[in-house]
Motif scaffolding. Structure first.
Motif, PDB file in Angstrom:
ATOM      1  N   ALA A  24       0.925  -1.082  -0.031  1.00 22.10           N
ATOM      2  CA  ALA A  24       0.047  -0.060  -0.047  1.00 22.10           C
ATOM      3  C   ALA A  24       0.844   1.303  -0.040  1.00 22.10           C
ATOM      4  CB  ALA A  24      -0.924   0.143   1.151  1.00 22.10           C
ATOM      5  N   ARG A  25       0.195   2.336  -0.622  1.00 23.22           N
ATOM      6  CA  ARG A  25       0.795   3.621  -0.605  1.00 23.22           C
ATOM      7  C   ARG A  25       1.218   3.914   0.980  1.00 23.22           C
ATOM      8  NH1 ARG A  25       4.084   6.086  -4.151  1.00 23.22           N
ATOM      9  NH2 ARG A  25       4.943   7.625  -2.892  1.00 23.22           N
ATOM     10  N   PHE A  26       0.449   3.684   2.042  1.00 26.01           N
ATOM     11  CA  PHE A  26       0.786   4.038   3.278  1.00 26.01           C
ATOM     12  C   PHE A  26       2.271   3.367   3.605  1.00 26.01           C
ATOM     13  CE2 PHE A  26       1.091   3.077   7.576  1.00 26.01           C
ATOM     14  CZ  PHE A  26       0.788   4.159   8.374  1.00 26.01           C
ATOM     15  N   GLU A  27       2.606   2.171   3.457  1.00 29.36           N
ATOM     16  CA  GLU A  27       3.602   1.515   3.858  1.00 29.36           C
ATOM     17  C   GLU A  27       4.938   2.143   2.848  1.00 29.36           C
ATOM     18  OE1 GLU A  27       3.749  -2.871   3.777  1.00 29.36           O
ATOM     19  OE2 GLU A  27       1.710  -2.730   3.050  1.00 29.36           O
ATOM     20  N   ALA A  28       4.725   2.681   1.518  1.00 29.51           N
ATOM     21  CA  ALA A  28       5.862   3.224   1.081  1.00 29.51           C
ATOM     22  C   ALA A  28       6.080   4.436   1.745  1.00 29.51           C
ATOM     23  CB  ALA A  28       5.329   3.511  -0.532  1.00 29.51           C
ATOM     24  N   ASP A  29       5.164   5.220   2.136  1.00 27.99           N
ATOM     25  CA  ASP A  29       5.337   6.587   2.646  1.00 27.99           C
ATOM     26  C   ASP A  29       6.057   6.310   4.149  1.00 27.99           C
ATOM     27  OD1 ASP A  29       4.376   7.989   0.737  1.00 27.99           O
ATOM     28  OD2 ASP A  29       2.199   8.162   1.825  1.00 27.99           O
ATOM     29  N   GLN A  30       5.594   5.313   5.107  1.00 32.16           N
ATOM     30  CA  GLN A  30       6.156   4.810   6.167  1.00 32.16           C
ATOM     31  C   GLN A  30       7.511   4.641   6.081  1.00 32.16           C
ATOM     32  OE1 GLN A  30       3.876   4.505   9.673  1.00 32.16           O
ATOM     33  NE2 GLN A  30       6.001   5.266   9.519  1.00 32.16           N
ATOM     34  N   ARG A  31       7.718   3.956   5.082  1.00 36.23           N
ATOM     35  CA  ARG A  31       9.260   3.654   4.850  1.00 36.23           C
ATOM     36  C   ARG A  31      10.052   4.710   4.528  1.00 36.23           C
ATOM     37  NH1 ARG A  31      11.103  -0.644   0.135  1.00 36.23           N
ATOM     38  NH2 ARG A  31      10.317  -2.203   1.671  1.00 36.23           N
ATOM     39  N   LEU A  32       9.538   5.640   3.757  1.00 35.49           N
ATOM     40  CA  LEU A  32      10.251   6.699   3.463  1.00 35.49           C
ATOM     41  C   LEU A  32      10.599   7.563   4.607  1.00 35.49           C
ATOM     42  CD1 LEU A  32      11.443   9.110   1.601  1.00 35.49           C
ATOM     43  CD2 LEU A  32       8.991   9.865   1.485  1.00 35.49           C
ATOM     44  N   TRP A  33       9.833   8.014   5.499  1.00 34.46           N
ATOM     45  CA  TRP A  33       9.803   8.929   6.530  1.00 34.46           C
ATOM     46  C   TRP A  33      10.406   7.959   7.740  1.00 34.46           C
ATOM     47  CZ3 TRP A  33       9.873  13.613   5.446  1.00 34.46           C
ATOM     48  CH2 TRP A  33       8.988  13.909   4.472  1.00 34.46           C
TER      49      TRP A  33
END
Length: 235
Positions: A24-33
């Protein structure tokens, strides 16, 4: 130099770490931040609003050059001169006394002090970043929440003393040369016009420094359709 989310000129960290296995996009954003906050917490990078108006990750080796060209101002003097809003001044007072703090903590303390306007809070956060007075200093996880929240600190408190000391030992031209050299490397190829626009410097000043760098073989150049392109190493 690295752009966190997206930038027309710099490489994007978000694009670099995204993989198709993320559900999910949430996981991508979480990984980034998560990654960004780890870098910030270890003080390996500075994340802030650099002179030309871009939110950028800057290595600690380059941070003295930015501070040389844009020293952290005295916020009380800015306020007394009418160049800082009341909300931003109160926020700086809070961070000086109680920081680092999350955005929510700042909001709650401002409300307790009689400043409940959310719009002014968000505006003050942007204002203080643009004036290099505050920066992101890490993260904190909230109970029963998957998301980790960033912490704000005053820039002067967060930046290591050795970095601030090195900044005072640099000349303006040396600092600009080092930033230009790294920018050319990060962008793969660029022009003096792009450099001047990115940093909000005069084109004549950039062209003078670039010309000296070419003479010293610090960067290379080639001409295409009347435009001079700059690059590091071999194309």
């Amino acid at each position: 130099f690295v752009s966190t989310i997206t930038n027309e000129q710099l490489p994007s960290l978000a694009k670099a770490i995204y993989t198709e296995d993320l559900r999910a996009r949430f996981e991508a954003d979480q990984r980034l931040w998560d990654f960004v906050h780890i870098l910030i917490s270890k003080k390996w990078v500075y994340y802030g609003y650099i002179p030309g108006g871009h939110y950028t990750l800057v290595s600690m080796k380059l941070l003295p050059d930015l501070l040389c060209l844009r020293p952290t101002p005295d916020y009380r003097s800015l306020y007394n001169e009418g160049h800082l809003t009341e909300t931003a001044k109160v926020m700086m007072d809070l961070l000086k006394e109680h920081g680092p703090l999350m955005t929510r903590e700042l909001r709650d303390r401002l409300i307790a002090l009689g400043q409940p306007d959310r719009r002014k809070l968000n505006g003050a956060l942007i204002e203080l970043q643009r004036k290099s007075l505050i920066c992101c200093s890490g993260r904190v996880a909230q109970h029963k929440c998957r998301w980790r929240f960033g912490l704000w600190s005053t820039t002067d408190t967060w930046v290591p003393s050795k970095v601030k000391k090195k900044a005072t030992m640099l000349s303006e031209e040396e600092a600009k040369r080092r930033l230009i050299e790294k920018y050319i490397y990060a962008t793969a190829r660029t022009t003096s016009k792009s450099i001047a626009r990115f940093f909000n410097w005069s084109l004549a000043n950039v062209e003078s420094i670039v010309s000296s760098m070419i003479d010293k073989e610090l960067v290379s150049s080639y001409n295409q359709k009347g435009e001079q392109y700059l690059f590091k190493g071999n194309l």
